[in-house]
Design a protein around this motif. Structure first.
Motif, PDB file in Angstrom:
ATOM      1  N   ARG B   2       0.932  -1.300  -0.017  1.00  0.00           N
ATOM      2  CA  ARG B   2      -0.073  -0.012  -0.008  1.00  0.00           C
ATOM      3  C   ARG B   2       0.835   1.181   0.013  1.00  0.00           C
ATOM      4  O   ARG B   2       0.751   2.252  -0.720  1.00  0.00           O
ATOM      5  N   ALA B   3       1.800   1.131   0.715  1.00  0.00           N
ATOM      6  CA  ALA B   3       2.761   2.437   0.948  1.00  0.00           C
ATOM      7  C   ALA B   3       3.573   2.596  -0.326  1.00  0.00           C
ATOM      8  O   ALA B   3       3.471   3.663  -0.890  1.00  0.00           O
ATOM      9  N   THR B  93       2.194  15.013   6.628  1.00  0.00           N
ATOM     10  CA  THR B  93       0.871  14.058   6.331  1.00  0.00           C
ATOM     11  C   THR B  93       1.884  12.849   5.777  1.00  0.00           C
ATOM     12  O   THR B  93       1.096  11.874   6.485  1.00  0.00           O
ATOM     13  N   SER B  94       2.584  12.641   4.957  1.00  0.00           N
ATOM     14  CA  SER B  94       3.320  11.313   4.728  1.00  0.00           C
ATOM     15  C   SER B  94       3.623  10.490   6.147  1.00  0.00           C
ATOM     16  O   SER B  94       3.262   9.364   6.188  1.00  0.00           O
ATOM     17  N   LEU B  95       4.092  11.111   7.162  1.00  0.00           N
ATOM     18  CA  LEU B  95       4.636  10.469   8.430  1.00  0.00           C
ATOM     19  C   LEU B  95       3.435  10.286   9.202  1.00  0.00           C
ATOM     20  O   LEU B  95       3.561   9.262  10.133  1.00  0.00           O
ATOM     21  N   THR B  96       2.151  10.877   8.894  1.00  0.00           N
ATOM     22  CA  THR B  96       0.938  10.307   9.879  1.00  0.00           C
ATOM     23  C   THR B  96       0.176   9.608   9.159  1.00  0.00           C
ATOM     24  O   THR B  96      -0.781   8.826   9.685  1.00  0.00           O
ATOM     25  N   VAL B  97       0.621   9.211   8.007  1.00  0.00           N
ATOM     26  CA  VAL B  97      -0.106   8.048   7.276  1.00  0.00           C
ATOM     27  C   VAL B  97       0.488   6.737   7.174  1.00  0.00           C
ATOM     28  O   VAL B  97      -0.132   6.135   7.488  1.00  0.00           O
ATOM     29  N   ILE B  98       1.618   6.952   7.131  1.00  0.00           N
ATOM     30  CA  ILE B  98       2.491   5.647   7.210  1.00  0.00           C
ATOM     31  C   ILE B  98       3.617   5.697   8.426  1.00  0.00           C
ATOM     32  O   ILE B  98       4.306   6.913   8.545  1.00  0.00           O
ATOM     33  N   ALA B  99       3.249   5.089   9.711  1.00  0.00           N
ATOM     34  CA  ALA B  99       3.823   5.557  10.777  1.00  0.00           C
ATOM     35  C   ALA B  99       5.435   4.860  10.789  1.00  0.00           C
ATOM     36  O   ALA B  99       6.233   5.599  11.553  1.00  0.00           O
ATOM     37  N   ARG B 101       8.931   5.015   9.459  1.00  0.00           N
ATOM     38  CA  ARG B 101       9.853   5.776   8.587  1.00  0.00           C
ATOM     39  C   ARG B 101      10.582   5.070   7.988  1.00  0.00           C
ATOM     40  O   ARG B 101      10.725   5.307   6.635  1.00  0.00           O
TER      41      ARG B 101
END
Lengths: 237, 247
Positions: B2-3, B93-99, B101
């Motif tokens: 998904r990522a 946004t990116s890092l709150t969507v994919i926890a 790193r």
């Protein structure tokens, strides 16, 4: 449920957070107040895994953000601006987020409708007003229909209609048992929306309780706020 | 997965990516065509000394397309909105969507690899087509091993740009340096005049995978460049995991 426990954050030689603790409970809207530089945004960023705490913990349903299996379905976040690249369209922005969380394109159209951006979804984010950018940010926060919302200055840049819309939305979320933590500068607005209040000043919590408890013997939340955060407490009228 | 899909979708919805595609596909074909026209008489007469590199020089230039892709994949995350728009950055946004790193970086790097490989394959096709149109039966035979070398060179270069931009958080410096180095003045090439060690710089070593005039063997060249890529990506990933988004 959000649990902040003895959170400390140093940046360089500066102590930004000096051991703060509070909770935001389900079914309630928790207002997070403080002057600029009090440490509100730092706290929210640590809670969302964007910054690292020097010590202490910030937990979402008992877990640090990095351990969440489905972050978007657990906590919706609105931070600075729209959080989107200005050359992308609003719809394209929400679509990549939806892909990351395994959500459908139909859900993207749904949230665009909820935040009232359907008409501008095909325009580049760079052409949006501040208010439209905030609506796009809200759309992203709502995409996964999370049980928790963390909103940093959500009404910033919104017109009166937008402010009313956000207030209604937040109240509805709380009434259906969701947790909402929001920071704001607009005291009057906050007093109409929140159940609980946490006030920060210079990296410390100076008040924490229900709206009534925090207001206490002052006439309004604003007066209570200035009394607690003012440099010289005697100056407060 | 998904990522990865999300990162692919992100890259493809940036207008800048089309510039990268145009450069990546057109530059090699145009250079190959010009080279073929200039050298045609010598090639037909059988006295050309450059026949073996026809097409490959263009592929060396076309790498700029993937430099843009590698840089853009990271720099677009850190572009700050105007102060009127609230000074947000997509990275939040990116890092709150994919926890995770690490997962975020892996997904992004994979998206860059996939796009770079595909772009290089298309570039090879247009290059081969250009030489065949102009040189006809005299067109050089393209060896698979060298073409694979070119694909590796493009992919590794994209990852290097990606890693360097992850360290600088800003696309302007890496983009300027890498583009100039691969087109106008090659700093590494100049350095090779001063010291043999410069042949081990990533772009020099990488070019040895497909150019006929080489210092290292293609495999050694590829391994040297890969080593650079791995080291830079590891350093960048450690730094990215460690640092605050706001810092």
């Amino acid at each position: 449920m959000l649990t902040i426990n003895n959170l400390v954050k140093h940046r360089g030689n500066k102590e930004i957070l000096s051991g703060i603790s509070f909770t935001a409970k389900p079914g309630r809207v928790t207002g997070f107040l403080g002057p600029n530089g009090a440490g509100k945004s730092s706290t929210l960023r640590i809670l969302l895994g964007l910054d690292r705490a020097t010590s202490g913990s910030a937990l979402i349903d008992g877990k640090p953000f990095a351990d969440l299996q489905h972050p978007l379905a657990t906590v919706g976040a609105l931070l600075d601006g729209s959080g989107a690249h200005r050359m992308r369209t609003g719809r394209a922005h929400l679509r990549w987020i939806a892909r990351a969380a395994g959500l459908s394109r139909a859900r993207v159209e749904e949230v665009l409708d909820i935040v009232g951006l359907s008409h501008a979804a095909g325009k580049r984010v760079g052409s949006y007003s501040l208010g439209m950018g905030r609506r796009l940010g809200m759309a992203a926060a709502l995409l996964g229909d999370p049980a928790i919302l963390v909103l940093d200055e959500p009404v910033n840049g919104l017109d009166p209609q937008g402010i009313r819309w956000i207030r209604t939305l937040i109240r509805e979320r709380a009434q259906s048992g969701h947790t909402v933590l929001l920071s704001s500068h607009l005291m009057g607005e906050l007093a109409e929306t929140v159940d609980d209040v946490v006030i920060m000043n210079r990296g410390k919590i100076v008040a924490d309780g229900t709206l009534e408890e925090v207001i206490g013997h002052y006439s309004t939340l604003e007066e209570a706020f200035f009394a607690m955060t003012s440099e010289h407490k005697g100056d407060v009228v | 997965m998904r990522a990865f899909n999300a990162e692919l979708s992100k890259l493809l919805s940036l207008p800048g990516i089309w510039l990268a595609f145009v450069i990546g596909v057109l530059a090699p074909a145009v250079v190959a065509a010009l080279d073929s026209i200039v050298e045609k008489a010598d090639i037909v007469a059988g006295i050309s000394t450059r026949l073996s590199d026809i097409g490959y020089i263009g592929l060396g230039f076309g790498v700029q397309g993937v430099i843009i892709i590698g840089v853009l994949a990271i720099s677009s995350e850190y572009v700050t909105e105007s102060s009127e728009a609230g000074e947000g950055q997509q990275i939040t946004t990116s890092l709150t969507v994919i926890a995770s790193r690490l997962q975020f970086l892996l997904a992004k790097a994979c998206a860059v690899i996939v796009i770079s490989v595909l772009l290089c394959i298309v570039a090879i096709m247009t290059t081969v087509l250009a030489t065949q149109l102009i040189l006809g039966e005299h067109a050089p035979e393209f060896e698979w091993t060298r073409l694979i070398g070119a694909v590796c060179y493009w992919t590794f270069t994209a990852l290097l740009s990606f890693g360097i931009t992850l360290l600088t958080k800003n696309g302007i410096i890496p983009l300027t340096v890498l583009i100039i180095n691969s087109s106008v003045v090659s700093f590494s090439f100049l350095l090779t005049k001063a010291t043999k060690l410069a042949f081990y710089l990533p772009d020099r070593a990488g070019m040895d995978m497909f150019m006929s005039e080489r210092y290292l063997t293609p495999v050694t060249g590829g391994l040297v460049m890969l080593a650079w890529v791995v080291v830079i990506l590891i350093v960048a990933a450690i730094e990215f995991r460690r640092r605050d988004v706001t810092a």
